[in-house]
Design a protein around this motif. Structure first.
Motif, PDB file in Angstrom:
ATOM      1  N   ASP A 198       0.831  -1.208   0.000  1.00 15.05           N
ATOM      2  CA  ASP A 198       0.000   0.000   0.000  1.00 15.05           C
ATOM      3  C   ASP A 198       0.868   1.262   0.000  1.00 15.05           C
ATOM      4  O   ASP A 198       0.484   2.289   0.570  1.00 15.05           O
ATOM      5  CB  ASP A 198      -0.927   0.005   1.220  1.00 15.05           C
TER       6      ASP A 198
ATOM      7  N   GLU B 156       1.650   3.635  -2.104  1.00  6.30           N
ATOM      8  CA  GLU B 156       1.125   4.905  -2.616  1.00  6.30           C
ATOM      9  C   GLU B 156       0.131   5.532  -1.652  1.00  6.30           C
ATOM     10  O   GLU B 156       0.200   6.729  -1.355  1.00  6.30           O
ATOM     11  CB  GLU B 156       0.492   4.691  -3.990  1.00  6.30           C
ATOM     12  N   SER B 157      -0.813   4.738  -1.155  1.00  4.04           N
ATOM     13  CA  SER B 157      -1.798   5.285  -0.217  1.00  4.04           C
ATOM     14  C   SER B 157      -1.147   5.626   1.120  1.00  4.04           C
ATOM     15  O   SER B 157      -1.520   6.602   1.785  1.00  4.04           O
ATOM     16  CB  SER B 157      -2.948   4.290  -0.008  1.00  4.04           C
ATOM     17  N   PHE B 158      -0.152   4.830   1.519  1.00  2.71           N
ATOM     18  CA  PHE B 158       0.548   5.091   2.773  1.00  2.71           C
ATOM     19  C   PHE B 158       1.283   6.422   2.707  1.00  2.71           C
ATOM     20  O   PHE B 158       1.314   7.177   3.681  1.00  2.71           O
ATOM     21  CB  PHE B 158       1.531   3.960   3.066  1.00  2.71           C
ATOM     22  N   ARG B 159       1.858   6.719   1.560  1.00  2.00           N
ATOM     23  CA  ARG B 159       2.582   7.984   1.385  1.00  2.00           C
ATOM     24  C   ARG B 159       1.659   9.188   1.567  1.00  2.00           C
ATOM     25  O   ARG B 159       2.084  10.262   2.008  1.00  2.00           O
ATOM     26  CB  ARG B 159       3.232   8.033   0.004  1.00  2.00           C
ATOM     27  N   GLN B 160       0.380   9.006   1.246  1.00  5.86           N
ATOM     28  CA  GLN B 160      -0.584  10.103   1.332  1.00  5.86           C
ATOM     29  C   GLN B 160      -1.305  10.143   2.683  1.00  5.86           C
ATOM     30  O   GLN B 160      -2.093  11.054   2.937  1.00  5.86           O
ATOM     31  CB  GLN B 160      -1.630   9.963   0.220  1.00  5.86           C
ATOM     32  N   SER B 161      -1.050   9.154   3.539  1.00  3.63           N
ATOM     33  CA  SER B 161      -1.792   9.063   4.797  1.00  3.63           C
ATOM     34  C   SER B 161      -1.118   9.857   5.914  1.00  3.63           C
ATOM     35  O   SER B 161       0.030  10.290   5.795  1.00  3.63           O
ATOM     36  CB  SER B 161      -1.908   7.598   5.226  1.00  3.63           C
TER      37      SER B 161
ATOM     38  N   TRP C 176       2.264   8.455   7.404  1.00  2.00           N
ATOM     39  CA  TRP C 176       3.483   8.432   6.598  1.00  2.00           C
ATOM     40  C   TRP C 176       4.707   8.792   7.442  1.00  2.00           C
ATOM     41  O   TRP C 176       4.753   9.832   8.097  1.00  2.00           O
ATOM     42  CB  TRP C 176       3.344   9.409   5.436  1.00  2.00           C
TER      43      TRP C 176
END
Length: 285
Positions: free
Chosen positions: A151, A153-158, A161
């Motif tokens: 995950d 990509e989504s983790f980078r935006q969460s 991070w």
């Protein structure tokens, strides 16, 4: 880089580890296992020639016609390989069975507290003078080097991070991967190991005030590195970062800064109390 001219052709010759490619580093590091000073001159010449072939690939015809003096001078330009330590990230990742395993960033900037604890336990098992465990180096590598999380990509935006795209450390997976990593070449193993040693030494030097110097004759409580793990347990008892699992996931610098702050405050309070006791003693007499 040093420019070397042979037969009107110029060659760029690395003069430091950061100037080498990852492939060159992994080919050169195994050569450093043999100290030059322990070899006879002919053996040293052979070893230097092997190093030179990696960092300065010249045509066979040109190499064949080199004079003795040219071979000696070129060989001297490889001595840094044995004299200098690797102090940078030698490669970003390596691949085993089609999976890429990424190294931690320089200065442990994206590394968790539990990784440091477990990596040091494995390192001490690998390097201990009596009964060293040669397989522990693979456990060390499996602790630090992990695939990109699914995950990512989504983790980078969460909001969670933390700068680390690698999977979270998992001891069960690390044990499984350690067995797979026995397929690694000696150059790959040495590259990760030397990178770890460099970062680890710098890290503990920068936080040396976390640890009190012990001048007593008492043996250390933990000889195999478990002391770091128990320190994380002690922090969990304080509840500053949450439970033990939450402490383990914290960035290592965050945890060690807390330990430094806590240690310095305890030291200051101890010094204050000692002064008060001395003052009371002088008043009595």
């Amino acid at each position: 880089m040093k420019t070397v001219w042979l037969n009107a052709h110029s060659y760029q010759l690395p003069q430091a580890w950061p100037e080498c490619t990852s492939r060159q580093i992994m080919a050169l590091l195994p050569l450093t296992l043999v100290p030059l000073e322990l070899l006879e001159p002919p053996e040293r010449a052979v070893l230097k020639a092997r190093a030179l072939a990696e960092i300065m690939p010249i045509p066979k015809k040109t190499a064949y016609h080199l004079t003795v003096e040219q071979r000696y001078r070129l060989g001297q330009l490889t001595r840094w390989i044995w004299n200098e330590k690797l102090q940078h990230k030698p490669l970003d990742w390596f691949e085993v069975d089609g999976v890429r395993y990424h190294l931690p960033d320089l200065h442990y900037s994206n590394t968790s507290a539990i990784e440091i604890a477990m990596a040091n336990i494995h390192y001490l098992a690998y390097t201990r003078p009596e009964n060293p465990n040669p397989l522990a180096v693979y456990a060390l590598i499996a602790t630090l080097c992990r695939p990109v999380r699914r995950d990512a990509e989504s983790f980078r935006q969460s909001a969670d991070w933390n700068g680390d795209l690698r999977e979270e450390f998992n001891s069960v997976l690390a044990d499984e991967r350690a067995r797979k990593f026995q397929k690694l070449s000696i150059g790959q193993v040495m590259a990760v190991l030397k990178y770890f040693e460099c970062m680890n030494n710098r890290f503990f030097e920068s936080y040396q005030d976390v640890y009190d110097s012990d001048e007593s004759d008492e043996p250390p409580l933990y000889k195999n590195g478990e002391g770091i793990l128990t320190s994380l347990m002690d922090i969990a008892k304080l509840g500053v970062f949450g439970n033990f699992d939450q402490v383990c996931k914290q960035n290592v610098h965050t945890v060690w800064i807390f330990m430094r702050d806590n240690n310095l405050k305890i030291k200051r309070e101890t010094e204050r109390l000692e002064k008060e006791i001395e003052s009371l003693g002088s008043d009595i007499y």
